[in-house]
Design a protein around this motif. Structure first.
Motif, PDB file in Angstrom:
ATOM      1  N   SER A 193       0.822  -1.224   0.000  1.00  0.00           N
ATOM      2  CA  SER A 193       0.000   0.000   0.000  1.00  0.00           C
ATOM      3  C   SER A 193       0.848   1.265   0.000  1.00  0.00           C
ATOM      4  O   SER A 193       0.317   2.356  -0.208  1.00  0.00           O
ATOM      5  N   SER A 219       0.898  -0.740   6.188  1.00  0.00           N
ATOM      6  CA  SER A 219       0.115   0.408   6.670  1.00  0.00           C
ATOM      7  C   SER A 219       0.882   1.223   7.699  1.00  0.00           C
ATOM      8  O   SER A 219       0.440   2.312   8.072  1.00  0.00           O
ATOM      9  N   LYS A 253       1.485   5.292   2.630  1.00  0.00           N
ATOM     10  CA  LYS A 253       0.531   4.238   2.290  1.00  0.00           C
ATOM     11  C   LYS A 253      -0.843   4.820   1.954  1.00  0.00           C
ATOM     12  O   LYS A 253      -1.171   5.935   2.319  1.00  0.00           O
ATOM     13  N   ILE A 254      -1.627   4.015   1.198  1.00  0.00           N
ATOM     14  CA  ILE A 254      -3.007   4.398   0.923  1.00  0.00           C
ATOM     15  C   ILE A 254      -3.911   3.598   1.867  1.00  0.00           C
ATOM     16  O   ILE A 254      -3.536   2.526   2.332  1.00  0.00           O
ATOM     17  N   GLY A 255      -5.109   4.119   2.120  1.00  0.00           N
ATOM     18  CA  GLY A 255      -6.056   3.448   3.009  1.00  0.00           C
ATOM     19  C   GLY A 255      -6.909   2.439   2.259  1.00  0.00           C
ATOM     20  O   GLY A 255      -6.795   2.267   1.048  1.00  0.00           O
ATOM     21  N   VAL A 256      -7.789   1.784   3.011  1.00  0.00           N
ATOM     22  CA  VAL A 256      -8.638   0.724   2.450  1.00  0.00           C
ATOM     23  C   VAL A 256      -9.527   1.242   1.321  1.00  0.00           C
ATOM     24  O   VAL A 256      -9.616   0.626   0.264  1.00  0.00           O
ATOM     25  N   ASP A 257     -10.206   2.368   1.542  1.00  0.00           N
ATOM     26  CA  ASP A 257     -11.119   2.898   0.509  1.00  0.00           C
ATOM     27  C   ASP A 257     -10.384   3.176  -0.796  1.00  0.00           C
ATOM     28  O   ASP A 257     -10.870   2.854  -1.880  1.00  0.00           O
ATOM     29  N   GLU A 258      -9.204   3.784  -0.685  1.00  0.00           N
ATOM     30  CA  GLU A 258      -8.416   4.078  -1.876  1.00  0.00           C
ATOM     31  C   GLU A 258      -7.918   2.786  -2.534  1.00  0.00           C
ATOM     32  O   GLU A 258      -7.904   2.669  -3.756  1.00  0.00           O
ATOM     33  N   TYR A 272      -8.654  -5.417   3.618  1.00  0.00           N
ATOM     34  CA  TYR A 272      -8.167  -4.869   4.890  1.00  0.00           C
ATOM     35  C   TYR A 272      -6.842  -4.164   4.673  1.00  0.00           C
ATOM     36  O   TYR A 272      -6.065  -4.534   3.794  1.00  0.00           O
ATOM     37  N   SER A 273      -6.587  -3.195   5.522  1.00  0.00           N
ATOM     38  CA  SER A 273      -5.285  -2.551   5.599  1.00  0.00           C
ATOM     39  C   SER A 273      -4.539  -3.226   6.748  1.00  0.00           C
ATOM     40  O   SER A 273      -5.079  -3.349   7.842  1.00  0.00           O
ATOM     41  N   SER A 320      -0.435  -4.337   8.602  1.00  0.00           N
ATOM     42  CA  SER A 320       1.015  -4.199   8.671  1.00  0.00           C
ATOM     43  C   SER A 320       1.554  -5.496   9.247  1.00  0.00           C
ATOM     44  O   SER A 320       1.295  -5.808  10.414  1.00  0.00           O
ATOM     45  N   ASN A 379      -4.096  -5.551  12.409  1.00  0.00           N
ATOM     46  CA  ASN A 379      -5.258  -6.184  11.762  1.00  0.00           C
ATOM     47  C   ASN A 379      -5.069  -7.661  11.432  1.00  0.00           C
ATOM     48  O   ASN A 379      -5.883  -8.232  10.709  1.00  0.00           O
TER      49      ASN A 379
END
Length: 183
Positions: A98, A132, A137-142, A160-161, A163, A169
């Motif tokens: 990400s 993450s 990094k980009i988030g889940v929505d992106e 999921y995002s 690490s 997570n």
């Protein structure tokens, strides 16, 4: 005595009621597939992971479920193997770095190319945006947008995002996988 009884009980449960799942972990090189698998299996995160040549297989025991995880190399020369190792599995886990936006179009193209194989229809897909913990990094929505996951209609899809380094997570990832165990 209770420790011995507990071990005997656990052994009997695994013997008679255990579930084994096959999971294939794929994604471009350097996305963190091997690091994630090492951490899920109870090992330590290491920065200097050696690139996977071909594939690795590790068993991850969580309660009464054994996840047999196939970790496939992400270099271009290994991507043609992905389909073969995804056939008949309980879930496909696709890992994206990400924090590496230049790799995202290639990752999207490889994922969608794989998912067009009719033999893989219906196999649940879990897309993980790894790293993450990094600043860019980009988030889940992106990630859902970038990977065009809304276009995937012939299977259950989750994203999921995570690490692997910070173990962010990973419980949610394991719960998602175990919920898809065929009993």
């Amino acid at each position: 005595m209770s420790g011995i009884l507990r071990r005997m009980y656990d052994w009997l449960v695994r013997l008679f009621w255990a579930t084994e799942m096959d999971i294939t972990i794929i994604g471009l090189q350097n996305a963190g597939k091997t690091s994630l698998l090492r951490v899920l299996a109870g090992g330590e995160f290491t920065i200097d992971s050696i690139p996977t040549v071909g594939f690795n297989m590790k068993r991850v025991q969580k309660g009464h479920v054994t996840l047999k995880c196939w970790d496939l190399g992400g270099q271009p020369r290994f991507r043609s193997m992905w389909e073969r190792y995804c056939r008949g599995v309980n879930a496909i886990v696709f890992i994206v770095d990400s924090a590496d936006p230049p790799s995202h179009p290639i990752a999207r193209e490889e994922l969608h190319s794989l998912l067009q194989k009719p033999i893989l229809d219906g196999i649940p897909l879990l897309v993980l945006g790894n790293k993450s913990d990094l600043p860019d990094k980009i988030g889940v929505d992106e990630l859902i947008d970038v990977m065009k996951l809304e276009d995937v209609t012939n299977r259950e899809v989750s994203c999921y995002s995570i690490s692997a380094k910070e173990e962010t997570n990973l419980d949610a990832v394991l719960q998602w996988l175990i919920a898809r165990a065929k009993r």
